[in-house]
Scaffold this active site. Sequence first.
Site, PDB file in Angstrom:
ATOM      1  N   LYS A   1      10.192  -6.129  -0.255  1.00  0.00           N
ATOM      2  CA  LYS A   1      10.817  -6.467  -1.533  1.00  0.00           C
ATOM      3  C   LYS A   1      11.664  -7.725  -1.386  1.00  0.00           C
ATOM      4  O   LYS A   1      12.158  -8.006  -0.300  1.00  0.00           O
ATOM      5  CB  LYS A   1      11.733  -5.320  -1.975  1.00  0.00           C
ATOM      6  CG  LYS A   1      11.026  -4.091  -2.509  1.00  0.00           C
ATOM      7  CD  LYS A   1      12.040  -3.046  -2.972  1.00  0.00           C
ATOM      8  CE  LYS A   1      11.358  -1.785  -3.468  1.00  0.00           C
ATOM      9  NZ  LYS A   1      10.515  -1.989  -4.659  1.00  0.00           N
TER      10      LYS A   1
ATOM     11  N   ARG B   1       4.274   7.406  -4.129  1.00  0.00           N
ATOM     12  CA  ARG B   1       3.087   8.218  -4.434  1.00  0.00           C
ATOM     13  C   ARG B   1       2.438   8.761  -3.168  1.00  0.00           C
ATOM     14  O   ARG B   1       1.806   9.807  -3.184  1.00  0.00           O
ATOM     15  CB  ARG B   1       2.113   7.393  -5.303  1.00  0.00           C
ATOM     16  CG  ARG B   1       1.478   6.222  -4.636  1.00  0.00           C
ATOM     17  CD  ARG B   1       0.879   5.250  -5.652  1.00  0.00           C
ATOM     18  NE  ARG B   1       1.909   4.431  -6.312  1.00  0.00           N
ATOM     19  CZ  ARG B   1       1.666   3.536  -7.255  1.00  0.00           C
ATOM     20  NH1 ARG B   1       0.431   3.325  -7.685  1.00  0.00           N
ATOM     21  NH2 ARG B   1       2.647   2.843  -7.791  1.00  0.00           N
TER      22      ARG B   1
HETATM   23  N1  BES Z   1      11.084   2.628  -5.682  1.00  0.00           N
HETATM   24  C1  BES Z   1      10.212   1.680  -6.278  1.00  0.00           C
HETATM   25  C2  BES Z   1      10.266   1.714  -7.811  1.00  0.00           C
HETATM   26  C3  BES Z   1      11.530   1.204  -8.431  1.00  0.00           C
HETATM   27  C4  BES Z   1      11.701  -0.154  -8.648  1.00  0.00           C
HETATM   28  C5  BES Z   1      12.507   2.059  -8.846  1.00  0.00           C
HETATM   29  C6  BES Z   1      12.847  -0.620  -9.254  1.00  0.00           C
HETATM   30  C7  BES Z   1      13.666   1.598  -9.444  1.00  0.00           C
HETATM   31  C8  BES Z   1      13.830   0.258  -9.655  1.00  0.00           C
HETATM   32  C9  BES Z   1       8.772   1.961  -5.862  1.00  0.00           C
HETATM   33  O1  BES Z   1       8.611   2.462  -4.594  1.00  0.00           O
HETATM   34  C10 BES Z   1       8.038   0.671  -5.926  1.00  0.00           C
HETATM   35  O2  BES Z   1       8.374  -0.209  -5.187  1.00  0.00           O
HETATM   36  N2  BES Z   1       7.031   0.563  -6.806  1.00  0.00           N
HETATM   37  C11 BES Z   1       6.284  -0.626  -6.957  1.00  0.00           C
HETATM   38  C12 BES Z   1       4.844  -0.243  -7.125  1.00  0.00           C
HETATM   39  C13 BES Z   1       3.885  -1.407  -7.054  1.00  0.00           C
HETATM   40  C14 BES Z   1       3.944  -2.040  -5.672  1.00  0.00           C
HETATM   41  C15 BES Z   1       2.495  -0.937  -7.358  1.00  0.00           C
HETATM   42  C16 BES Z   1       6.835  -1.354  -8.180  1.00  0.00           C
HETATM   43  O3  BES Z   1       7.255  -0.712  -9.140  1.00  0.00           O
HETATM   44  O4  BES Z   1       6.880  -2.592  -8.136  1.00  0.00           O
HETATM   45 MN    MN Z   2       8.475   0.942  -3.158  1.00  0.00          MN
END
Ligand code: BES
Ligand code: MN
Length: 491
Positions: free
Chosen positions: A267, A341
């Site tokens: 990230k 997931r």
């Molecule tokens: N924990 C995050 C989702 C999230 C993002 C929660 C911002 C709260 C605030 C999750 O694990 C994630 O990173 N999801 C990705 C999925 C994508 C890579 C398909 C996302 O939402 O960008």
């Molecule tokens: Mn994530």
Amino acid sequence: MKIEFVTSAEAAEVLAVLVHEGRAFVGMGTHLDTATGGSLTKAMSHSRFTGGTNSTLVVAAPAGVNAASIVLTGAGEADKFDDLALEAAAGAAYHAVKMSGATSLTIDAYYLTAEQAGRAAFAARLAAYRFLKYRTTLKPAKTPSIETIRVVAADVAAAQAAYDALSPVAEAVEFARDLVAEPANVLYPVEFAKRVKGLEKLGLEVEILGEKELEKLGFRTLLAVGQGSRRESQVAIMKWNGGTKGDQPIAFVGKGVTFDTGGISLKPADGMEEMKWDMGGSAAVTGLMHALAGRKAKVNAVGVIGLVENMPDGNAQRPGDVVESLSGQTVEVLNTDAEGRLVLADCLWYTQERFKPKFMLDLATLTGAMIIALGLEYAGVFSNSDELADNFLAAAPKVGENAWRMPIPTFYERHIDTPIADVKNTGNGRAGGSITAALFLQRFTNGTPWAHIDIAPVAWVKDSRNPTVPDGAVGWGVRTLDRMVADSYEG
Ligand code: BES
Ligand code: MN
Ligand code: ZN
């Protein structure tokens, strides 16, 4: 916070009275206005305070009464006065005077029912939650001064009993908020599991599975997420057996990523610190089990939480890896940041196979796309069962939590297909990202009635407009789940 019920407001330091829209006094308000020679009416007429919810007016040093100050707190339209309006009024009264230097707040609920008097105390307690554990140099002047909430009630014993019935839920919300607020260097999977184990004192049965056991059982997609971390992955299983012996349980599953760096699909630095609350789903499940045990709910329930840290070390999984899940389905991991997931896939499969539950309901801070779809004040509800979704959606607004049903159309399934494996862990670019995530989870439910609640928008709040939910960790879901169980699954 000390909570007391009293029959008189005589000795009150700060006295809160509810006022309905249109500057209409109820309860002691009329009497106090007379006793102060009309000071309250005068103060209102020189202010914008009209009795609307979430508004207050503090009248300092009124003559003719013992109280050092009187807080007028908005109760909204009289004919729309419900539990939530009452909770808001009690919570707002607390916020109006918490920094005043007064050590006690007395709320007039003499004219209300015992249930309402108990609820006023419950609401003030939730409003007063703060996570001050690491504020070692906080000046007294910056620390809330209220130590006692007193509620004036006609039937003190009945009000106390009403409060005692609600208090386990407040305690559970506080427990969940503490988990969510903890930084990830303190709350890593083993520490989280330890705190869950501590709930055995409430009568829960708790089992902790470590990496050795998880490997033996075949939790390969969960372990793949944790393999880039120095912290050992854990699964915690909580059981509450308050129902009929042998009755099929209801089951709750939580995403517990104690920190989500994204893994090798790292990230950006900006805002990454927020990913300490990527275990909000697990906190909600743990909070629910805490509440059920605390109030001795007449239900059999299990909670299963997957606890991992998503880190990018030399042993971390790579984009493109193929992992065989516990279900036997193979997963192509195209983005290591879509880790929630993967954790839930094994937990859901395990839960349905071992417990054969009536339903499974999972909660997860699963997708940023959920925030794009619904904004920051709704959770998304995905379900293969109208009955289960309806029960959840009926409970949520009763406790002030907002949820909205989302579709999981079969014709979107192709977006998680891949030529490489049975399923991939990403969707069609960014389009419908929360839906494709839910469709992924559904493949691990084996046809069990299931609901998935994406709480990414609501697990943490920065600018709360709800007095009973201070900024920071919300503990979102504890109250809705507890209410749903009470209304639809107990008895
Ligand atoms: N924990 C995050 C989702 C999230 C993002 C929660 C911002 C709260 C605030 C999750 O694990 C994630 O990173 N999801 C990705 C999925 C994508 C890579 C398909 C996302 O939402 O960008
Ligand atoms: Mn994530
Ligand atoms: Zn995550």
